[in-house]
Design an enzyme around this catalytic site. Structure first.
Site, PDB file in Angstrom:
ATOM      1  CG  HIS A  70      -1.292   3.738   4.729  1.00 16.50           C
ATOM      2  ND1 HIS A  70      -2.458   3.226   5.258  1.00 16.50           N
ATOM      3  CD2 HIS A  70      -0.652   2.698   4.132  1.00 16.50           C
ATOM      4  CE1 HIS A  70      -2.525   1.930   4.981  1.00 16.50           C
ATOM      5  NE2 HIS A  70      -1.433   1.590   4.305  1.00 16.50           N
ATOM      6  CG  ASP A 108      -4.238   5.693   6.944  1.00 16.15           C
ATOM      7  OD1 ASP A 108      -3.242   5.198   7.502  1.00 16.15           O
ATOM      8  OD2 ASP A 108      -4.506   5.474   5.748  1.00 16.15           O
ATOM      9  CB  SER A 139      -0.950   0.010   1.203  1.00 14.09           C
ATOM     10  OG  SER A 139      -0.229  -0.153   2.409  1.00 14.09           O
TER      11      SER A 139
END
Length: 418
Positions: free
Chosen positions: A393, A390, A153
Site C-alpha cells: 500500500h 508497506d 484497502s
C-alpha cells in the site's frame, strides 16, 4: 490486498459468525413505516475525536478524547441510530460535519498540522467507531455535497478495522484503520472540496464477498442503498461516488477478468438506477510494481499484469459509455501515473518506489497484526519521500499526490458543481 487471508481472518474477525447469521438487508426490505419509525426514534450520542499523537507522519499511532463543549461538559449530537447488522451502526443527525469537526478541533486544541483529526459516534468508551451521517436540508442546491467511497484497502478508512475489533491493521504501524500512515486519496479529495466522506470500502474486498466478513463491492452497494434510505432529504444526484476495485480479485482470489467486469458493470448499473449522476473512476495501477512482488515469480507477475491491463480497457469503455449517456464521469489514469511514479520517483518528489517505509521484508498478511519499525532509509528521508508504506500500500504522501493530480483543472472533476 492481503494474501492468503482466510486462516488469519478466522482468528481476527470474531464477529464473522454473527455476520453470517445476520444477512445484510436490501433497501427493498426496509419499509416506509420502518424508515419513519427509525427517524422518529430520537436519541443522542457522544463524539469520539481521534488524532495522531506524533508531529510526524512517520508515526501513525493515534489516541482519542471525547468532544466537549466550551464549558467542559460533554458535547452530544441529537439524532437516531440504525444498522443493517448488529455491529455496523450509523448515527444520523442534523448537526453538520463542520460543526462536529470544529468541536473536536477546539477540544483537542492541538498545534499539530499533522494531527489528522477525525471523529466518530460512540455511546460509551467500549463502542466501535461509528459513522456520523449528517442529514441534508429539505431545500438544497443542485450540487455535490458529499462523497461516498466504494472499494478495497486503497479506500478503506476503518471498516475492516472495526470488524477486527481494532486489531487489523495494527494501529501502531497503520493509521487508525487505514492501510497507510495517514489519510487516503478519497479523504484528500473530500477535504479539498470541504465535503463529508462516507466510506463503504473494505480492506481486502473484491467484486463479490470473500470469507464472510470481507464485503465485496456488490454488497457494499446494497449496504449503501439501504443506509441511504434511512437518511433524511438525501439525493443521490448530489453525491460524488468513487469506485475502485479489482486488484484483490486478481492478486488474492485468482478471479477471472470476465467475473470482475460483471461485478463492475453491475455496481454502476445499480448506482445509476438509484439516481447517482457523478462518478470518480480510476484505472487500476500495475500492482506488480509494489514491493511485495519481489517475492513473486515472473509467471505470477505476468498473469496479474495482463489481467490489470484487460480490466483497465473495460473501465475505460464503461466510462465512455456512461459519459455518452450524460453522466458526470471522471476517469483518472492511475495506471499511467503509477508507471512514471514507480520508474522515476524523483520526478514526482519521491526518492524510493521500490521498498516499503516499514521494515517488512516478505509478503504476508500476518504482518498487518504486528508493530514494525521504519526501514533505516525511510527513517532518514521521512515517509513523505517513499511511495510505499508497506509492501503493498502507498504512503499517505502518495495518496495525497494522486488526489492532487485528480483535482487538477485538466481533469473533468474540476468541472463538477461542488
Amino acid at each position: 490486498m492481503m494474501k492468503k487471508t482466510i486462516t488469519l481472518l478466522t482468528a481476527l474477525l470474531p464477529l464473522a459468525s454473527a455476520v453470517a447469521e445476520e444477512p445484510t438487508l436490501s433497501p427493498e426490505m426496509v419499509s416506509a413505516s420502518e424508515v419513519i419509525s427509525t427517524q422518529e426514534n430520537q436519541t443522542y450520542t457522544y463524539v469520539r475525536c481521534w488524532y495522531r499523537t506524533s508531529y510526524s507522519k512517520d508515526d501513525p499511532a493515534t489516541d482519542w478524547e471525547w468532544a466537549k463543549n466550551e464549558d467542559g461538559s460533554y458535547f452530544t449530537i441529537d439524532g437516531y441510530w440504525w444498522s443493517s447488522v448488529s455491529f455496523k451502526n450509523m448515527f444520523y443527525t442534523n448537526t453538520s460535519q463542520n460543526v462536529i469537526r470544529q468541536r473536536c478541533e477546539a477540544t483537542l486544541d492541538l498545534a499539530n498540522e499533522n494531527a489528522d483529526i477525525t471523529f466518530f459516534a460512540a455511546d460509551n468508551r467500549f463502542s466501535y467507531n461509528h459513522t456520523i451521517w449528517s442529514n441534508d436540508a429539505a431545500m438544497q442546491p443542485d450540487q455535490i455535497n458529499k462523497v461516498v467511497a466504494l472499494g478495497d484497502s486503497l479506500s478503506d478508512t476503518g471498516n475492516i478495522f472495526n470488524a477486527s475489533q481494532w486489531r487489523f491493521p495494527n494501529p501502531n504501524s497503520w493509521f487508525l484503520g487505514h492501510f497507510s500512515n495517514g489519510f487516503v486519496w478519497t479523504e484528500y479529495i473530500a477535504k479539498a472540496k470541504n465535503l463529508p466522506l462516507y466510506n463503504w470500502a473494505v480492506g481486502g474486498a473484491a467484486g463479490e464477498n470473500q470469507y464472510i466478513a470481507l464485503t465485496g463491492v456488490g454488497e457494499q452497494v446494497s449496504s449503501y442503498l439501504t443506509y441511504a434510505k434511512l437518511a433524511k432529504n438525501y439525493k443521490p444526484a448530489n453525491t460524488l461516488f468513487t469506485l475502485e476495485f479489482g486488484l484483490n480479485d486478481f492478486m488474492n482470489y485468482n478471479r477471472g477478468v470476465p467475473e470482475v467486469k460483471a461485478d463492475y458493470a453491475e455496481a454502476l448499473i445499480r448506482l445509476t438506477d438509484a439516481g447517482a449522476k457523478n462518478f470518480m473512476l480510476m484505472t487500476l495501477p500495475d500492482a506488480t510494481k509494489a514491493p511485495q512482488f519481489k517475492y513473486s515469480t515472473q509467471e505470477e507477475i505476468d498473469k496479474i499484469r495482463a489481467k490489470v491491463l484487460e480490466m483497465n480497457e473495460f473501465i475505460k469503455a464503461q466510462a465512455m459509455y456512461y459519459k455518452a449517456q450524460g453522466y458526470n464521469i471522471t476517469l483518472f489514469d492511475t495506471h499511467a501515473l503509477f508507471e512514471t511514479l514507480t520508474s522515476a520517483p524523483e520526478e514526482h518528489g519521491f526518492v524510493n518506489a521500490s521498498d516499503p517505509c516499514l521494515d517488512i521484508n516478505r509478503s504476508s498478511s500476518v504482518d498487518y497484526m504486528y508493530t514494525h519499525a521504519l526501514r533505516s532509509e525511510c527513517a532518514a528521508s521521512g515517509a513523505e519521500k517513499f511511495v510505499f508504506w508497506d509492501v503493498t500500500h502507498p504512503t499517505t504522501a502518495t495518496h495525497r499526490y494522486v488526489a492532487e493530480k485528480m483535482l487538477e483543472s485538466s481533469n473533468n472533476l474540476a468541472e463538477y458543481r461542488f
